[in-house]
Motif scaffolding. Sequence first.
Motif, short mmCIF file in Angstrom:
data_model
loop_
_atom_site.label_atom_id
_atom_site.label_comp_id
_atom_site.label_asym_id
_atom_site.label_seq_id
_atom_site.Cartn_x
_atom_site.Cartn_y
_atom_site.Cartn_z
N LYS A 30 0.75 -1.11 -0.32
CA LYS A 30 -0.49 0.12 0.48
C LYS A 30 0.47 1.69 0.08
CE LYS A 30 -3.93 -1.85 3.01
NZ LYS A 30 -4.18 -2.06 4.39
N GLU A 152 0.18 -10.33 4.13
CA GLU A 152 0.78 -9.62 2.74
C GLU A 152 2.15 -9.70 2.47
OE1 GLU A 152 1.23 -6.16 0.91
OE2 GLU A 152 -0.11 -5.59 1.67
N ARG A 193 -3.26 -5.15 -4.85
CA ARG A 193 -3.20 -4.43 -4.12
C ARG A 193 -2.45 -3.63 -5.50
NH1 ARG A 193 -3.57 -6.21 1.12
NH2 ARG A 193 -5.14 -5.59 2.13
N CYS A 196 -3.82 -2.46 -8.54
CA CYS A 196 -4.77 -1.45 -8.76
C CYS A 196 -4.61 -0.20 -9.17
CB CYS A 196 -5.19 -1.22 -7.80
SG CYS A 196 -7.12 -2.27 -6.88
N LEU A 216 -10.45 -6.66 1.51
CA LEU A 216 -9.32 -6.67 0.40
C LEU A 216 -10.63 -6.66 -0.89
CD1 LEU A 216 -6.94 -6.71 -0.97
CD2 LEU A 216 -6.66 -9.11 -1.13
N GLU A 219 -12.15 -3.15 -0.71
CA GLU A 219 -10.57 -2.27 -1.01
C GLU A 219 -10.57 -2.17 -2.96
OE1 GLU A 219 -6.96 -3.13 1.71
OE2 GLU A 219 -5.73 -2.44 -0.43
#
Length: 326
Positions: A30, A152, A193, A196, A216, A219
């Motif tokens: 992130k 993660e 992630r 994205c 998630l 998200e």
Amino acid sequence: MAGEKSAPKIVGLTPDRRQSFYGRDIVSVKQFSRDDLTYIFGVADEMRSIVKRVGATDLLKGYVLANLFYEPSTRTSSSFIAAMQRLGGSVIPIHGVQYSSVSKGESLPDTIRTLECYADVIVLRHPEVGASEVAARYASKPVISAGDGVGEHPTQGLLDIYTIYTELGTIDGLHVAMVGDLKNGRTVHSLARLLCLYDTKMTFVSPEILRLPPALKEELIQAGRPIAETARVEDVIETVDVLYVTRVQKERFADLREYEAVKGYYEITPALMERAKERMALMHPLPRVGEIHYDVDDDPRAAYFRQVENGLYIRMALLAAVLGKV
Ligand code: ASP
């Protein structure tokens, strides 16, 4: 050795990009922007060319890495060791539970505060979600997560997205399907992630009980990415650019009967690959335990061992970056 080619000089990019890595912890994907990824891909490319041309460089000569693993590992652990050694540095390898003072009841913060007295950077794999963040709070030296339980696996996420880029030359516009244990697979959580940050479409393929964690999924939806879910690989095989297959994470099941019920759910075979696009990448973070048939290995689209190799370059790039050498 006399007459040998000397290592190329590494040219880092912009000073602000350097700031995203120099002295920083790497605990979740992130924290990265698209520009950060472009930067680290560039450094990884340079590391590849150094390894191919001369094998090693002395960029991190005199630096020490503490490689602390509280869970089993083959690739992550050995590639961090190889990365540090090829950069001219050295490594303190610690297999946490069995051979250290953890077996005497020492806490994670005390272990971390001890290791940073000896090392310049700490790599940590731990079974608890958030453990690397805790370690990073206690350490004044950079902490790099090598996976925190079902949370993660940021460095794997980076090498995975770098592999997509090197295999297909782009990330924008791709349809990526992730298959298997999407609930417990930390590599899936990191890769989804990172995807994205690009114009991608994701399809999540799993049996009901192994679906992506709802938080998630939310998200990803908030990030505005089109996502779909299905239980059948057959639904996506003809359209995907990347098929990212994962192992059912046996060690995360409280009831092994549940594991037995889903463990053999997917197997990618040559017959299935015949239906896939000519230009696509079949990936797996490894270890595989039956999800990809060995007969697929010679298929040029089978990218999983190139993915392993990329892990070395990405980890070299990250070590050099957090220690301020690129
Ligand atoms: N090696 C990867 C991990 O540590 C994937 C796996 O174990 O299935 O998460």
